[in-house]
Scaffold this motif. Structure first.
Motif, PDB file in Angstrom:
ATOM      1  N   ASN A  84       0.832  -1.210   0.000  1.00  0.00           N
ATOM      2  CA  ASN A  84       0.000   0.000   0.000  1.00  0.00           C
ATOM      3  C   ASN A  84       0.867   1.259   0.000  1.00  0.00           C
ATOM      4  N   SER A  85       1.973   1.234   0.755  1.00  0.00           N
ATOM      5  CA  SER A  85       2.877   2.387   0.788  1.00  0.00           C
ATOM      6  C   SER A  85       3.478   2.645  -0.583  1.00  0.00           C
ATOM      7  N   PHE A  86       3.934   1.584  -1.248  1.00  0.00           N
ATOM      8  CA  PHE A  86       4.490   1.750  -2.601  1.00  0.00           C
ATOM      9  C   PHE A  86       3.422   2.232  -3.576  1.00  0.00           C
ATOM     10  N   ALA A  87       2.216   1.729  -3.455  1.00  0.00           N
ATOM     11  CA  ALA A  87       1.131   2.162  -4.345  1.00  0.00           C
ATOM     12  C   ALA A  87       0.841   3.651  -4.147  1.00  0.00           C
ATOM     13  N   ARG A  88       0.832   4.114  -2.903  1.00  0.00           N
ATOM     14  CA  ARG A  88       0.599   5.538  -2.631  1.00  0.00           C
ATOM     15  C   ARG A  88       1.709   6.412  -3.220  1.00  0.00           C
ATOM     16  N   LEU A  89       2.909   5.844  -3.352  1.00  0.00           N
ATOM     17  CA  LEU A  89       4.039   6.576  -3.918  1.00  0.00           C
ATOM     18  C   LEU A  89       4.055   6.541  -5.448  1.00  0.00           C
ATOM     19  N   GLY A  90       3.088   5.837  -6.043  1.00  0.00           N
ATOM     20  CA  GLY A  90       2.967   5.821  -7.490  1.00  0.00           C
ATOM     21  C   GLY A  90       3.492   4.579  -8.178  1.00  0.00           C
ATOM     22  N   PHE A  91       3.908   3.584  -7.419  1.00  0.00           N
ATOM     23  CA  PHE A  91       4.384   2.332  -8.004  1.00  0.00           C
ATOM     24  C   PHE A  91       3.214   1.404  -8.292  1.00  0.00           C
ATOM     25  N   HIS A  92       3.362   0.582  -9.323  1.00  0.00           N
ATOM     26  CA  HIS A  92       2.404  -0.493  -9.576  1.00  0.00           C
ATOM     27  C   HIS A  92       2.818  -1.656  -8.690  1.00  0.00           C
ATOM     28  N   THR A  93       1.877  -2.246  -7.981  1.00  0.00           N
ATOM     29  CA  THR A  93       2.191  -3.367  -7.092  1.00  0.00           C
ATOM     30  C   THR A  93       1.311  -4.562  -7.425  1.00  0.00           C
ATOM     31  N   ALA A  94       1.765  -5.711  -6.998  1.00  0.00           N
ATOM     32  CA  ALA A  94       0.993  -6.943  -7.148  1.00  0.00           C
ATOM     33  C   ALA A  94       0.487  -7.355  -5.773  1.00  0.00           C
ATOM     34  N   THR A  95      -0.401  -8.313  -5.738  1.00  0.00           N
ATOM     35  CA  THR A  95      -0.915  -8.814  -4.463  1.00  0.00           C
ATOM     36  C   THR A  95       0.215  -9.496  -3.697  1.00  0.00           C
ATOM     37  N   PRO A  96       0.429  -9.105  -2.438  1.00  0.00           N
ATOM     38  CA  PRO A  96       1.493  -9.734  -1.642  1.00  0.00           C
ATOM     39  C   PRO A  96       1.253 -11.234  -1.470  1.00  0.00           C
ATOM     40  N   THR A  97       2.354 -11.958  -1.419  1.00  0.00           N
ATOM     41  CA  THR A  97       2.297 -13.391  -1.161  1.00  0.00           C
ATOM     42  C   THR A  97       3.178 -13.709   0.034  1.00  0.00           C
ATOM     43  N   THR A  98       3.009 -14.876   0.578  1.00  0.00           N
ATOM     44  CA  THR A  98       3.800 -15.307   1.720  1.00  0.00           C
ATOM     45  C   THR A  98       4.935 -16.193   1.238  1.00  0.00           C
ATOM     46  N   THR A  99       6.122 -15.963   1.762  1.00  0.00           N
ATOM     47  CA  THR A  99       7.279 -16.790   1.463  1.00  0.00           C
ATOM     48  C   THR A  99       7.889 -17.251   2.777  1.00  0.00           C
ATOM     49  N   THR A 100       8.957 -17.999   2.697  1.00  0.00           N
ATOM     50  CA  THR A 100       9.652 -18.391   3.915  1.00  0.00           C
ATOM     51  C   THR A 100      10.249 -17.156   4.575  1.00  0.00           C
ATOM     52  N   ALA A 101      10.532 -17.251   5.855  1.00  0.00           N
ATOM     53  CA  ALA A 101      11.073 -16.124   6.610  1.00  0.00           C
ATOM     54  C   ALA A 101      12.471 -15.766   6.115  1.00  0.00           C
ATOM     55  N   HIS A 102      12.735 -14.469   6.019  1.00  0.00           N
ATOM     56  CA  HIS A 102      14.042 -13.962   5.617  1.00  0.00           C
ATOM     57  C   HIS A 102      14.537 -13.011   6.697  1.00  0.00           C
ATOM     58  N   ALA A 103      15.822 -13.003   6.943  1.00  0.00           N
ATOM     59  CA  ALA A 103      16.387 -12.130   7.962  1.00  0.00           C
ATOM     60  C   ALA A 103      16.459 -10.684   7.483  1.00  0.00           C
ATOM     61  N   LYS A 104      16.760 -10.487   6.204  1.00  0.00           N
ATOM     62  CA  LYS A 104      17.001  -9.150   5.671  1.00  0.00           C
ATOM     63  C   LYS A 104      16.055  -8.830   4.520  1.00  0.00           C
ATOM     64  N   THR A 105      15.596  -7.595   4.470  1.00  0.00           N
ATOM     65  CA  THR A 105      14.755  -7.146   3.361  1.00  0.00           C
ATOM     66  C   THR A 105      15.606  -7.075   2.101  1.00  0.00           C
ATOM     67  N   THR A 106      15.099  -7.699   1.039  1.00  0.00           N
ATOM     68  CA  THR A 106      15.852  -7.820  -0.207  1.00  0.00           C
ATOM     69  C   THR A 106      14.989  -7.376  -1.383  1.00  0.00           C
ATOM     70  N   VAL A 107      15.603  -6.678  -2.324  1.00  0.00           N
ATOM     71  CA  VAL A 107      14.943  -6.309  -3.570  1.00  0.00           C
ATOM     72  C   VAL A 107      15.587  -7.161  -4.661  1.00  0.00           C
TER      73      VAL A 107
END
Length: 102
Positions: free
Chosen positions: A9-32
């Motif tokens: 939602n934050s990215f969408a408010r900033l003007g980015f196109h986003t997809a529906t979030p999905t669940t993945t395994t736990a990660h220690a660090k945020t990664t792009v």
């Protein structure tokens, strides 16, 4: 998940196109993650996630944010710079309609 939806939602408010979030395994660090050819777009997205890691991935079909346990919030980068050291426009450009928040 709640955090993924909030980030999306934050990215969408900033003007980015986003997809529906999905669940993945736990990660220690945020990664792009990004496929070949999308490094500039990934750097732009990462500039809104100060402290995130960029990772080229053959499995990525577009720029994808994987939220980590580090709980990095989505914030607009400071004018004239970003987390990646690249100048970012004050009004974000949408480079990929395939961006996904996990």
């Amino acid at each position: 998940t709640g955090a993924a939806s909030a980030a999306s939602n934050s990215f969408a408010r900033l003007g980015f196109h986003t997809a529906t979030p999905t669940t993945t395994t736990a990660h220690a660090k945020t990664t792009v993650e990004y496929p070949a050819g999308d490094e500039a777009q990934a750097k732009l997205v990462a500039s809104y996630l100060s402290g995130s890691t960029l990772k080229a991935s053959d499995a990525a079909s577009g720029v994808t944010v994987i939220l980590g346990a580090d709980h990095i919030p989505v914030r607009a980068p400071q004018p004239g710079g970003s987390a990646t050291g690249t100048a970012v426009p004050s009004t974000p450009k949408v480079y990929s309609s395939a961006m996904c928040i996990n």
